[in-house]
Scaffold this motif. Structure first.
Motif, PDB file in Angstrom:
ATOM      1  N   THR A 246       0.653  -1.258  -0.002  1.00 38.91           N
ATOM      2  CA  THR A 246      -0.008  -0.142  -0.175  1.00 38.91           C
ATOM      3  C   THR A 246       0.798   1.210  -0.026  1.00 38.91           C
ATOM      4  O   THR A 246       0.616   2.282  -0.643  1.00 38.91           O
ATOM      5  CB  THR A 246      -1.116   0.199   1.125  1.00 38.91           C
ATOM      6  OG1 THR A 246      -1.650  -1.184   1.258  1.00 38.91           O
ATOM      7  CG2 THR A 246      -1.936   1.377   1.131  1.00 38.91           C
ATOM      8  N   LEU A 247       1.903   1.275   0.630  1.00 42.39           N
ATOM      9  CA  LEU A 247       2.739   2.369   0.940  1.00 42.39           C
ATOM     10  C   LEU A 247       3.667   2.496  -0.260  1.00 42.39           C
ATOM     11  O   LEU A 247       3.574   3.743  -0.863  1.00 42.39           O
ATOM     12  CB  LEU A 247       3.859   2.025   1.991  1.00 42.39           C
ATOM     13  CG  LEU A 247       3.359   2.228   3.598  1.00 42.39           C
ATOM     14  CD1 LEU A 247       4.136   1.755   4.497  1.00 42.39           C
ATOM     15  CD2 LEU A 247       2.914   4.030   3.830  1.00 42.39           C
ATOM     16  N   LEU A 248       4.070   1.556  -1.045  1.00 41.32           N
ATOM     17  CA  LEU A 248       4.699   1.776  -2.147  1.00 41.32           C
ATOM     18  C   LEU A 248       3.918   2.190  -3.542  1.00 41.32           C
ATOM     19  O   LEU A 248       4.254   3.048  -3.902  1.00 41.32           O
ATOM     20  CB  LEU A 248       5.382   0.400  -2.736  1.00 41.32           C
ATOM     21  CG  LEU A 248       6.439   0.097  -1.767  1.00 41.32           C
ATOM     22  CD1 LEU A 248       7.192  -1.495  -2.128  1.00 41.32           C
ATOM     23  CD2 LEU A 248       7.724   0.924  -1.834  1.00 41.32           C
ATOM     24  N   LEU A 249       2.775   1.815  -3.234  1.00 43.22           N
ATOM     25  CA  LEU A 249       1.518   2.289  -4.387  1.00 43.22           C
ATOM     26  C   LEU A 249       1.445   3.801  -4.033  1.00 43.22           C
ATOM     27  O   LEU A 249       1.139   4.543  -5.016  1.00 43.22           O
ATOM     28  CB  LEU A 249       0.418   1.368  -4.328  1.00 43.22           C
ATOM     29  CG  LEU A 249       0.511   0.075  -5.064  1.00 43.22           C
ATOM     30  CD1 LEU A 249      -0.630  -0.821  -4.714  1.00 43.22           C
ATOM     31  CD2 LEU A 249       0.819   0.222  -6.657  1.00 43.22           C
ATOM     32  N   ALA A 250       1.256   4.204  -2.882  1.00 43.46           N
ATOM     33  CA  ALA A 250       0.928   5.829  -2.439  1.00 43.46           C
ATOM     34  C   ALA A 250       2.073   6.432  -2.786  1.00 43.46           C
ATOM     35  O   ALA A 250       1.961   7.765  -3.119  1.00 43.46           O
ATOM     36  CB  ALA A 250       0.591   5.603  -0.827  1.00 43.46           C
ATOM     37  N   ARG A 251       3.104   5.795  -2.545  1.00 38.70           N
ATOM     38  CA  ARG A 251       4.242   6.643  -2.956  1.00 38.70           C
ATOM     39  C   ARG A 251       4.524   6.786  -4.592  1.00 38.70           C
ATOM     40  O   ARG A 251       4.794   8.032  -4.970  1.00 38.70           O
ATOM     41  CB  ARG A 251       5.607   5.983  -2.442  1.00 38.70           C
ATOM     42  CG  ARG A 251       6.951   6.225  -3.022  1.00 38.70           C
ATOM     43  CD  ARG A 251       7.172   7.991  -2.446  1.00 38.70           C
ATOM     44  NE  ARG A 251       8.485   8.356  -2.745  1.00 38.70           N
ATOM     45  CZ  ARG A 251       8.589   8.977  -4.069  1.00 38.70           C
ATOM     46  NH1 ARG A 251       7.727   9.200  -5.012  1.00 38.70           N
ATOM     47  NH2 ARG A 251       9.863   9.406  -4.455  1.00 38.70           N
ATOM     48  N   TYR A 252       4.306   5.802  -5.402  1.00 38.55           N
ATOM     49  CA  TYR A 252       4.566   6.150  -6.676  1.00 38.55           C
ATOM     50  C   TYR A 252       3.522   6.554  -7.708  1.00 38.55           C
ATOM     51  O   TYR A 252       3.606   7.011  -8.801  1.00 38.55           O
ATOM     52  CB  TYR A 252       5.560   4.735  -7.045  1.00 38.55           C
ATOM     53  CG  TYR A 252       6.785   4.553  -6.585  1.00 38.55           C
ATOM     54  CD1 TYR A 252       7.938   5.107  -7.190  1.00 38.55           C
ATOM     55  CD2 TYR A 252       6.769   3.492  -5.827  1.00 38.55           C
ATOM     56  CE1 TYR A 252       9.027   4.969  -6.535  1.00 38.55           C
ATOM     57  CE2 TYR A 252       8.403   3.278  -5.133  1.00 38.55           C
ATOM     58  CZ  TYR A 252       9.129   4.078  -5.725  1.00 38.55           C
ATOM     59  OH  TYR A 252      10.535   3.922  -5.263  1.00 38.55           O
TER      60      TYR A 252
END
Length: 279
Positions: A246-252
């Motif tokens: 979730t964090l990586l998708l929110a980041r990119y």
């Protein structure tokens, strides 16, 4: 090893489903997203029932219905928190709670992982705590008390979902998930009707809701299979590492920044998986 792989895949897909669910709640009412995603999951699992071994029983359906009610409540609170809070704070806060509760339950029920695997569980819990910290968002006043409280409550619902699904008979097939999805869909639909909330999705949000519903059910299937093959202490904490994706998708995708602690947490999550697999 099979349970570890299934639970790790489950975490990655859970995190992606939650990302899409969070996006959907920014365009549609929370209850509309919950009802539609739950209904989509039900429609997905029904055709699979005769294709996989397993038979319905009172125990399988009973545990599934109980899990579905807890999980449905958790989803509703989680999506509400995502809609009003910061995704990179809400998702890991929920995961911290949903990871700790099954670990305590598993240990209380007498589960005793091997020493290396237990170290991995401890590292995984630490990883979830680290990725839950977003000092920048808190200083900016974005991490409001309301969304955080909803995230904690949703974590209790998800944790109960993990625990209850672990109790289903091994020969139940996917029937517990059918019972779970039926219960959560009916409960969410009844709540929407009682509160007069419309179920029509916002413009352009239906594909996102569809993706969230399909991915969430796939993750549930993986978790059920993992729980049948491994310890609750291990599989539940691995499944609760979903904030990493979730964090990586929110980041990119959304451009949300990750703090140094969150980045370290993602690294610890990978290390935890390796330790548990080695154990």
């Amino acid at each position: 090893m099979t349970a570890v792989l299934l639970a790790t895949m489950c975490a990655a897909i859970y995190g992606t489903a939650d990302f899409f669910g969070g996006l959907a709640t920014r365009r549609s009412r929370v209850l509309a997203v919950v009802v539609l995603t739950q209904a989509i999951g039900l429609l997905l699992v029904l055709p699979l029932l005769p294709l996989l071994p397993g038979a319905p029983s009172a125990g399988a359906l009973g545990w599934g219905v109980a899990a579905g009610l807890c999980g449905g409540l958790g989803v509703a609170l989680f999506y509400r928190a995502l809609a009003s809070g910061v995704m990179s704070v809400v998702a890991p806060t929920t995961a911290t709670t949903s990871a700790a509760l099954p670990v305590l339950a598993g240990l209380a029920l007498g589960e005793r992982p091997q020493a290396l695997a237990l170290c991995g569980v401890v590292v995984a819990l630490a990883a979830v705590v680290l990725v839950s910290r977003e000092p920048g968002a808190a200083r900016a006043g974005k991490a409001a008390l309301g969304p955080i409280a909803a995230a904690l409550a949703s974590g209790l619902g998800f944790g109960a979902f993990f625990i209850l699904l672990k109790q289903v008979p091994d020969d139940a097939g996917l029937w517990p998930l059918a019972g779970a999805r039926l219960a959560s869909t009916v409960a969410a639909g009844a709540l929407a009707l009682a509160t007069g909330r419309g179920l029509r999705p916002g413009k352009g949000s239906l594909p996102v809701i569809l993706a969230a519903g399909v991915l969430d059910m796939i993750a549930n299937v993986l978790y059920l299979f993992a729980a049948q093959r491994g310890l609750l202490v291990v599989v539940a904490v691995l499944a609760s590492l979903y904030p990493a994706s979730t964090l990586l998708l929110a980041r990119y995708v959304l451009g949300e920044r990750l703090s140094a602690l969150q980045t370290a947490g993602v690294g610890l999550a990978l290390g935890a998986v390796a330790l548990i697999a080695s154990g």
